[in-house]
Scaffold this motif. Sequence first.
Motif, mmCIF file in Angstrom:
data_model
loop_
_atom_site.group_PDB
_atom_site.id
_atom_site.type_symbol
_atom_site.label_atom_id
_atom_site.label_comp_id
_atom_site.label_asym_id
_atom_site.label_seq_id
_atom_site.Cartn_x
_atom_site.Cartn_y
_atom_site.Cartn_z
ATOM 1 N N ALA A 1 0.834 -1.201 0.000
ATOM 2 C CA ALA A 1 0.000 0.000 0.000
ATOM 3 C C ALA A 1 0.865 1.246 0.000
ATOM 4 C CB ALA A 1 -0.922 -0.014 1.210
ATOM 5 N N SER A 2 2.029 1.168 0.657
ATOM 6 C CA SER A 2 2.850 2.372 0.739
ATOM 7 C C SER A 2 3.712 2.554 -0.497
ATOM 8 C CB SER A 2 3.729 2.330 1.989
ATOM 9 O OG SER A 2 4.361 1.078 2.069
ATOM 10 N N SER A 3 3.894 1.492 -1.286
ATOM 11 C CA SER A 3 4.666 1.672 -2.509
ATOM 12 C C SER A 3 3.779 1.361 -3.689
ATOM 13 C CB SER A 3 5.871 0.727 -2.523
ATOM 14 O OG SER A 3 5.511 -0.526 -3.012
ATOM 15 N N ASP A 4 3.477 2.387 -4.504
ATOM 16 C CA ASP A 4 2.543 2.165 -5.601
ATOM 17 C C ASP A 4 3.220 2.070 -6.949
ATOM 18 O OD1 ASP A 4 0.132 4.219 -3.956
ATOM 19 O OD2 ASP A 4 0.183 2.042 -4.176
ATOM 20 N N THR A 5 4.490 2.475 -7.027
ATOM 21 C CA THR A 5 5.096 2.598 -8.354
ATOM 22 C C THR A 5 5.312 1.225 -8.989
ATOM 23 O OG1 THR A 5 7.201 2.649 -7.216
ATOM 24 C CG2 THR A 5 6.238 4.759 -7.861
ATOM 25 N N ASP A 6 5.108 1.177 -10.278
ATOM 26 C CA ASP A 6 5.316 -0.069 -11.020
ATOM 27 C C ASP A 6 6.790 -0.387 -11.159
ATOM 28 O OD1 ASP A 6 2.456 0.283 -13.182
ATOM 29 O OD2 ASP A 6 2.809 -1.067 -11.492
ATOM 30 N N SER A 7 7.615 0.668 -11.137
ATOM 31 C CA SER A 7 9.038 0.415 -11.327
ATOM 32 C C SER A 7 9.578 -0.400 -10.160
ATOM 33 C CB SER A 7 9.787 1.735 -11.435
ATOM 34 O OG SER A 7 9.648 2.438 -10.215
ATOM 35 N N ASP A 8 9.017 -0.116 -8.963
ATOM 36 C CA ASP A 8 9.427 -0.906 -7.802
ATOM 37 C C ASP A 8 9.184 -2.376 -8.044
ATOM 38 O OD1 ASP A 8 8.852 0.961 -4.725
ATOM 39 O OD2 ASP A 8 10.521 0.811 -6.126
ATOM 40 N N GLN A 9 7.960 -2.674 -8.486
ATOM 41 C CA GLN A 9 7.603 -4.078 -8.614
ATOM 42 C C GLN A 9 8.369 -4.738 -9.740
ATOM 43 O OE1 GLN A 9 3.635 -2.999 -8.568
ATOM 44 N NE2 GLN A 9 3.240 -3.744 -6.503
ATOM 45 N N ALA A 10 8.702 -3.963 -10.779
ATOM 46 C CA ALA A 10 9.533 -4.542 -11.838
ATOM 47 C C ALA A 10 10.904 -4.895 -11.286
ATOM 48 C CB ALA A 10 9.661 -3.559 -12.996
ATOM 49 N N ALA A 11 11.428 -4.017 -10.413
ATOM 50 C CA ALA A 11 12.732 -4.299 -9.805
ATOM 51 C C ALA A 11 12.656 -5.538 -8.924
ATOM 52 C CB ALA A 11 13.194 -3.089 -9.001
ATOM 53 N N ILE A 12 11.513 -5.687 -8.236
ATOM 54 C CA ILE A 12 11.336 -6.858 -7.377
ATOM 55 C C ILE A 12 11.396 -8.124 -8.207
ATOM 56 C CG2 ILE A 12 9.691 -8.086 -5.951
ATOM 57 C CD1 ILE A 12 8.669 -5.330 -5.079
ATOM 58 N N ILE A 13 10.642 -8.114 -9.307
ATOM 59 C CA ILE A 13 10.594 -9.306 -10.146
ATOM 60 C C ILE A 13 11.976 -9.615 -10.695
ATOM 61 C CG2 ILE A 13 9.613 -10.283 -12.225
ATOM 62 C CD1 ILE A 13 7.105 -8.827 -11.724
ATOM 63 N N ARG A 14 12.690 -8.561 -11.068
ATOM 64 C CA ARG A 14 14.021 -8.790 -11.618
ATOM 65 C C ARG A 14 14.928 -9.418 -10.566
ATOM 66 N NH1 ARG A 14 15.848 -3.679 -12.777
ATOM 67 N NH2 ARG A 14 13.816 -3.014 -13.455
ATOM 68 N N SER A 15 14.871 -8.902 -9.342
ATOM 69 C CA SER A 15 15.760 -9.453 -8.320
ATOM 70 C C SER A 15 15.350 -10.859 -7.944
ATOM 71 C CB SER A 15 15.783 -8.549 -7.096
ATOM 72 O OG SER A 15 14.497 -8.503 -6.540
ATOM 73 N N LEU A 16 14.043 -11.176 -8.059
ATOM 74 C CA LEU A 16 13.601 -12.528 -7.759
ATOM 75 C C LEU A 16 14.120 -13.509 -8.787
ATOM 76 C CD1 LEU A 16 9.913 -12.173 -6.609
ATOM 77 C CD2 LEU A 16 11.743 -13.261 -5.368
ATOM 78 N N LEU A 17 14.114 -13.073 -10.058
ATOM 79 C CA LEU A 17 14.495 -14.003 -11.105
ATOM 80 C C LEU A 17 15.991 -14.250 -11.089
ATOM 81 C CD1 LEU A 17 12.167 -12.801 -13.952
ATOM 82 C CD2 LEU A 17 12.099 -14.955 -12.754
#
Lengths: 93, 206
Positions: free
Chosen positions: A76-92
């Motif tokens: 809820a506190s982080s809405d940006t899509d770039s954050d989540q793209a970075a998350i996915i990248r670090s997960l992969l």
Amino acid sequence: MSSRRSRSRQSGNSRITEDQIADLVSKLQQLIPEIRNRRSDKQVSASKVLQETCNYIRSLHREVDDLSQRLSELLASSDTDSDQAAIIRSLLM
Amino acid sequence: MDSNNFFHDLHADTSLESSRKKRRKIEAESHSSETEIKWKSESAQRIYAVKLVEALQRTSSQNAPPAPSEAAGGRVVRDVADRVLAMAAKGRTRWSRAILASRLRLTMLRRHRKVKKASGSASRPRKPLPTAAEDRKNRLPAVGNRVKILSRLVPGCKGIPVTNLLEEAGDYIAALQMQVRAMTALTEIISVSQGDRLGSSSSSQA
């Protein structure tokens, strides 16, 4: 013994063999860390295994609920899509 | 030549039954280890985490202003996590199918809320007591009671025989363990990335 097991499988589990239940109970025993870590070589009673299984599933449910709560607050506190793209990248990676 | 082939086929026919039995036994034994490998592997966990993030992204974009009631947020995440977990099971287990089916039922209920509320669950017949065969196995009343409690904990396993229930429970536990591991890793990554973001923005202000 193996022929008995396969025969009961063919009859569609109408006769539940002692072997099958003992097999599955020991399999559950392996999964539950409480019983596995206690390192008792003798057979744990089926009732005990079932009880520990129920408790373990309930504690896992609670943990998932807690994690869901934390995740929802974090997201809820982080809405940006770039954050989540970075998350996915670090997960992969 | 032909007679040789004929005898070979005859021998193959009689050994086919035994090889089929053997294969079934090997399948039964490897089935349990297969399911555990499926839930224990790191790649499965990673795939689940990625799919979870994608699904959460979709839900947050669907409810255009995210419903700010904090208690409901956790429930939403839990539902999404369970649904993605059930999909990872690829429909091979009863509990995963029950989770997906109950989601479907819930969305239907929400659409026809007034009609559904009237009927309720009073008319559903109760499951009878365990059969005589099962009774002989669960002679101790404690075991029968625990089996009933377990069947209520694992979704979609209310009236099934004990062996199937134990199998489902084993798979369900392994899946839940993976769910916990994946979500823990996810919260770690998100909180770290947030800390980086906040840290860098404050340093730029100074």
